[in-house]
Design a protein around this motif. Structure first.
Motif, PDB file in Angstrom:
ATOM      1  N   ILE A   1      -1.067   4.474  10.100  1.00  0.00           N
ATOM      2  CA  ILE A   1      -1.212   4.073   8.851  1.00  0.00           C
ATOM      3  C   ILE A   1      -0.122   2.934   8.616  1.00  0.00           C
TER       4      ILE A   1
ATOM      5  N   ILE B   1      -6.718   5.301   5.085  1.00  0.00           N
ATOM      6  CA  ILE B   1      -6.428   3.830   5.032  1.00  0.00           C
ATOM      7  C   ILE B   1      -6.179   3.424   6.374  1.00  0.00           C
ATOM      8  N   GLY B   2      -5.766   4.290   7.368  1.00  0.00           N
ATOM      9  CA  GLY B   2      -5.272   3.900   8.745  1.00  0.00           C
ATOM     10  C   GLY B   2      -6.540   3.786   9.727  1.00  0.00           C
TER      11      GLY B   2
ATOM     12  N   ALA C   1       0.839  -1.109   0.093  1.00  0.00           N
ATOM     13  CA  ALA C   1       0.173  -0.107   0.041  1.00  0.00           C
ATOM     14  C   ALA C   1       0.888   1.186  -0.080  1.00  0.00           C
TER      15      ALA C   1
ATOM     16  N   PHE D   1       5.205   5.051   2.394  1.00  0.00           N
ATOM     17  CA  PHE D   1       4.914   6.488   2.675  1.00  0.00           C
ATOM     18  C   PHE D   1       5.373   7.277   1.322  1.00  0.00           C
TER      19      PHE D   1
ATOM     20  N   VAL E   1      -1.787  11.012  -5.167  1.00  0.00           N
ATOM     21  CA  VAL E   1      -2.430   9.500  -5.423  1.00  0.00           C
ATOM     22  C   VAL E   1      -2.600   9.414  -6.615  1.00  0.00           C
TER      23      VAL E   1
ATOM     24  N   VAL F   1       1.009   5.314   0.480  1.00  0.00           N
ATOM     25  CA  VAL F   1      -0.049   6.293   1.215  1.00  0.00           C
ATOM     26  C   VAL F   1       0.463   7.604   0.774  1.00  0.00           C
TER      27      VAL F   1
ATOM     28  N   ALA G   1      -3.403   5.026  -1.561  1.00  0.00           N
ATOM     29  CA  ALA G   1      -4.691   5.541  -0.383  1.00  0.00           C
ATOM     30  C   ALA G   1      -4.223   6.927   0.033  1.00  0.00           C
ATOM     31  N   THR G   2      -5.057   7.753   0.863  1.00  0.00           N
ATOM     32  CA  THR G   2      -4.643   8.796   1.511  1.00  0.00           C
ATOM     33  C   THR G   2      -4.794   8.145   2.889  1.00  0.00           C
ATOM     34  N   ASP G   3      -4.684   8.903   4.055  1.00  0.00           N
ATOM     35  CA  ASP G   3      -4.525   8.475   5.381  1.00  0.00           C
ATOM     36  C   ASP G   3      -5.923   7.788   5.819  1.00  0.00           C
TER      37      ASP G   3
ATOM     38  N   VAL H   1       3.776  -1.164   3.713  1.00  0.00           N
ATOM     39  CA  VAL H   1       3.172   0.140   3.521  1.00  0.00           C
ATOM     40  C   VAL H   1       4.148   1.008   3.128  1.00  0.00           C
TER      41      VAL H   1
ATOM     42  N   ARG I   1      -1.365  -0.900   9.177  1.00  0.00           N
ATOM     43  CA  ARG I   1      -2.269  -1.721   8.197  1.00  0.00           C
ATOM     44  C   ARG I   1      -1.230  -2.776   7.623  1.00  0.00           C
TER      45      ARG I   1
END
Length: 861
Positions: A262, A227-228, A171, A240, A180, A173, A223-225, A238, A265
């Motif tokens: 975050i 997802i957290g 993922a 960043f 994104v 982020v 995804a944006t945050d 994950v 995940r």
């Protein structure tokens, strides 16, 4: 402002992500006669609603959010967002608040604080959240039982990684829509695509995008945050794309607790996860500090020191009184006045409209205006633009209800599914506003019908948006090709249809023009690279398939015999051996000269590909040949490999020049499939019937071949290839080495000089006892006198003892020196005069020199 004193048992279950807190709350609620759980997201509330429905039945469960209300008359269990959750828990036996640490959030914190202080169950109350909340719970809810839960799996830092090297099931982020989209576009080009999850998407679209990732159609999710917060994904890493975000006031770096929310995940249940940063972007390289890595891995964060609070029951005497109550300060040190949320900002802007305020006179009208101001800003346009929408809404609401025809017309206007991603997102945000309006109990006439229409349009727009996102950010053909580059590429379906099109998992990647692969003309530059790579991996089998079909249609069934390609009893082409013993030049028979040049060339090309497929059993020999051309192998190893190639994979140990090969080179030879035995150096893969029969048919090895390559055969004057003499019988060289290894293992375990040798293995192979002894003598094993039983002792005789001494050295004897016990005649002083290399020479001929190039000298002798 303080918590109510009740008889309810209050439990605060605190810990990092992936600790099973929400699962525990669901189990506890289902054990009570009634219950309610408040969630931070509509998506999470819907997910738990579906789970509880399976346990209790749909008639017993209600879902209430701002935009959706499913409330059967007999419902006893309530799943809702925190905003829609009753302040007192709705007089239910069990009440839980999920992600309670959001009480420290600037925008929504006051809602969670109010529920933390006031929402209670008759029998049990559960507060779920991060361990950072513990000091606040101790101060504000003194009767709470606090329990911490450890994370099920380990979370570890993996450093920085380029987008092209991200592992599957990752993922990424980012904290802006632009970022994104940029990352998702790059993943589409290089990895076949990604699912996209943002807070601006509707829950239905998010669900569809998540399913795209969960099903394995794509291996990445951007995804944006958002997802957290509770999204349960099969993510192992994950990454960043940024470590800072705009929090509504300023651009700031994430704090470690936010990073952990975050990063957590990654890894679900007992599967470990990793986190890191994305490198190679347009900005400077991102790196976590050592303190941040320690905090995230060990789940150690600074505790919360205050929660945001706002008066939850303000007075509605006048608008000014209402604003004053909403801006009042708490008198508890652990609470701080909430920053101005958008609903209050809208109310204050409307209060500046004196014409509007003159019509707001009664407390009922003030309350109704405040309810209108609490309409969420789904469009994310800011307080000024949202205030204009609320003002228009209020002008209709002040007269009573919104007309059904008016609402139906507004919903119908938003039902168009044409447009790009941004257009559809704007319509979705607008329809979510109308879905919220239609859920209000006293705002819309024919409320249930209008709410159903709004949900229908939202579902239709969500489907269209999901399709647009998939079209833009998922390239199914590239995704299939990327998987074909992985370890399981051989499992993918690669096909060649009748029209010559090449497909991988039903995705067309190109076509065959004759025997030349042509990439699909509609592919972009990045796809072309992937397609060429996929073609390179799978093309040989496709060409062999086409050549076989072509040859069979033109010539019928073919076979290799006596160094020629034969059809029936007539040769079609001769096979001329090149410098390489595994490569041949095809020379068509003269009667085929009558073919048209184009057709003749086409047939020759087809035969070449057909022959390449037929030579597959000689892959082990080709590997030896390729390794012999590698300068890094060293001259001594190259000489031995050339000898093995010349003698088709078998050479006597004394002729191999092993004394000159460094011991550190032997693992290199083992990787090539070369076995160094007691008497022979050989390649086991070439001792099978297929390779031996093929070498004979090609004319490379003119020795006789035993078709079944049994372990033991009757001895003959001329031994078949791959066998060595054992008295009156012959044994395959790898089977002989198996007997020698078994004897050496027994010798190693013996305490004295003598040791027993088990003859059962030799007997099972069919080797007679006297022939077994003669074979063992060649390897240095000597049977000693049989020990007889003493007089008067009964029972089976003890096993015959054996001894061992090295039979010979690893280099050949000097010229004129006898070969001793190894058998064979002494060599003369002159060089060997027999035949060409590898053709007609006895297999067990020694090298003529003990120099470093002993094997090569023997080849050239």
């Amino acid at each position: 402002m303080s918590s109510r004193v009740t008889d309810s048992r209050i439990r605060a279950v605190l810990g990092p992500t992936n600790t099973g807190k929400t699962h525990l709350a669901i189990e506890r609620m289902c054990g009570h006669s009634s219950g309610a759980i408040g969630f931070p997201l509509r998506l999470l509330a819907r997910e738990v609603y579906d789970k509880v429905c399976k346990i209790k039945g749909e008639s017993q469960v209600a879902l209430i959010t701002g935009e959706e209300r499913i409330e059967p008359p007999t419902a006893r269990y309530l799943l809702c967002t925190a905003e829609a959750m009753p302040r007192d828990g709705g007089n239910r036996a069990f009440v839980a608040l999920d992600e309670a640490q959001l009480a420290a959030d600037r925008e929504r914190g006051h809602i969670f604080t109010d529920r933390l202080l006031n929402a209670r169950g008759r029998e049990e109350t559960m507060l779920l959240g991060s361990a950072t909340l513990e000091p606040m719970v101790q101060a504000l809810v003194p009767g709470a039982m606090i329990e911490e839960r450890p994370r099920f799996s380990t979370l570890s830092h993996a450093g920085s990684c380029k987008l092209s090297r991200l592992p599957p099931r990752s993922a990424i982020v980012a904290f802006s829509v632009e970022e994104v989209y940029r990352v998702a576009e790059l993943l589409r080009r290089f990895r076949g695509g990604a699912a996209v999850v943002m807070g601006a998407l509707s829950p239905e679209t998010r669900n569809r995008q998540v399913e795209l990732f969960q099903s394995g159609e794509v291996d990445y999710i951007v995804a944006t945050d958002a997802i957290g917060m509770g999204l349960n994904l099969d993510v192992t890493h994950v990454a960043f794309a940024s470590l800072s975000k705009f929090d509504g006031v300023r651009q700031r770096r994430l704090n470690p607790a936010e990073m952990a929310q975050i990063a957590g995940r990654a890894g679900r249940h007992h599967q470990d996860g990793t986190f890191g940063t994305l490198s190679g972007g347009r900005r400077e390289a991102l790196e976590f500090t050592e303190e941040e890595v320690y905090a995230i891995e060990q789940h150690r964060f600074a505790p919360l020191t205050r929660l945001y609070w706002r008066e939850a029951q303000p007075r509605f005497d006048t608008v000014d009184v209402l604003v004053a109550d909403l801006e009042s300060k708490p008198d508890i040190p652990q609470l701080a006045a909430a920053p101005e949320a958008i609903d209050l900002a809208v109310l204050k802007r409307l209060a500046e409209d004196h014409a509007l305020m003159r019509e707001v006179k009664t407390p009922g009208q003030v309350r109704r205006l405040w309810e209108a101001c609490q309409l969420p800003d789904f469009r994310q346009q800011g307080a000024d633009m949202h205030a204009r929408f609320v003002r228009r809404l209020w002008q209709d609401l002040r007269q009573g209800h919104l007309g059904a025809d008016f609402v139906a017309a507004r919903i119908a206007e938003l039902g168009q599914v044409r447009g790009d991603i941004d257009t559809l997102q704007g319509r979705l945000a607008a329809i979510r506003s109308w879905a919220y309006i239609c859920q209000r109990p006293d705002w819309v006439l024919a409320r249930d019908e209008m709410a159903a229409r709004a949900r229908s349009v939202e579902a239709k727009l969500s489907d269209a948006l999901h399709q647009r996102l998939t079209e833009r950010f998922v390239n199914r053909r590239t995704a299939v090709l990327m998987k074909s580059m992985g370890k399981d590429a051989g499992l993918l379906r690669v096909a060649l249809d009748e029209e010559g099109r090449v497909t991988v998992e039903d995705q067309v990647i190109g076509h065959l023009d004759g025997f030349r692969f042509v990439v699909d003309a509609h592919a972009d530059s990045e796809e072309r690279k992937l397609m060429l790579a996929a073609a390179e991996k799978h093309l040989p089998q496709l060409l062999e398939q086409k050549a076989k079909a072509l040859v069979e249609s033109e010539l019928g069934e073919l076979r290799i015999e006596r160094g020629a390609i034969v059809r029936g009893e007539r040769p079609v082409a001769q096979l001329e051996q090149t410098k390489s013993p595994t490569h041949f030049r095809i020379v068509l028979e003269k009667e085929l000269d009558a073919l048209e040049p184009t057709q003749k060339a086409r047939l020759s090309e087809a035969l070449e590909h057909w022959l390449e497929g037929q030579l597959a059993p000689l892959d082990a020999l080709r590997k030896l040949e390729e390794a012999a051309q590698d300068p890094e192998a060293g001259s001594e190893v190259r000489a031995l490999l050339l000898t093995l190639v010349d003698r088709n994979g078998t050479v006597q140990r004394e002729a191999a020049g092993l004394a000159h090969i460094p011991k550190e080179k032997r693992p290199f030879m083992r990787k090539l499939g070369v076995m160094i035995g007691s008497l022979d150096v050989y390649v086991p893969a070439l001792l099978k019937p297929g390779p031996r029969m093929l070498l004979r048919a090609l004319g490379v090895d003119r020795r006789s071949v035993n078709e079944k390559m049994e372990a033991v055969i009757e001895g003959t004057k001329h031994l078949p290839a791959g066998y060595r003499r054992a008295g009156q019988q012959a044994i395959r060289v790898d089977m002989a080495e198996k007997l020698f290894r078994a004897a050496h293992e027994t010798r190693a375990k013996a305490t004295g000089r003598d040791f027993p040798v088990d003859t059962a293995l030799a007997t099972s192979m069919g080797l007679l006892a006297e022939n077994f002894q003669r074979l063992m003598r060649d390897a240095g094993f000597r049977p000693r006198e049989q020990v007889t039983l003493a007089e008067g002792v009964f029972g089976p005789p003890p096993p015959r003892p054996w001894s061992w001494r090295p039979p010979r050295k690893d280099h050949a004897p000097q010229q004129g020196q006898s070969r001793g016990r190894s058998g064979g005649k002494p060599r003369g002083k002159g060089p060997h005069k027999g035949g060409k290399q590898g053709k007609g020479r006895p297999e067990h001929q020694p090298a003529t020199s003990n120099a470093a190039f002993a094997g090569l000298a023997d080849l050239l002798g």
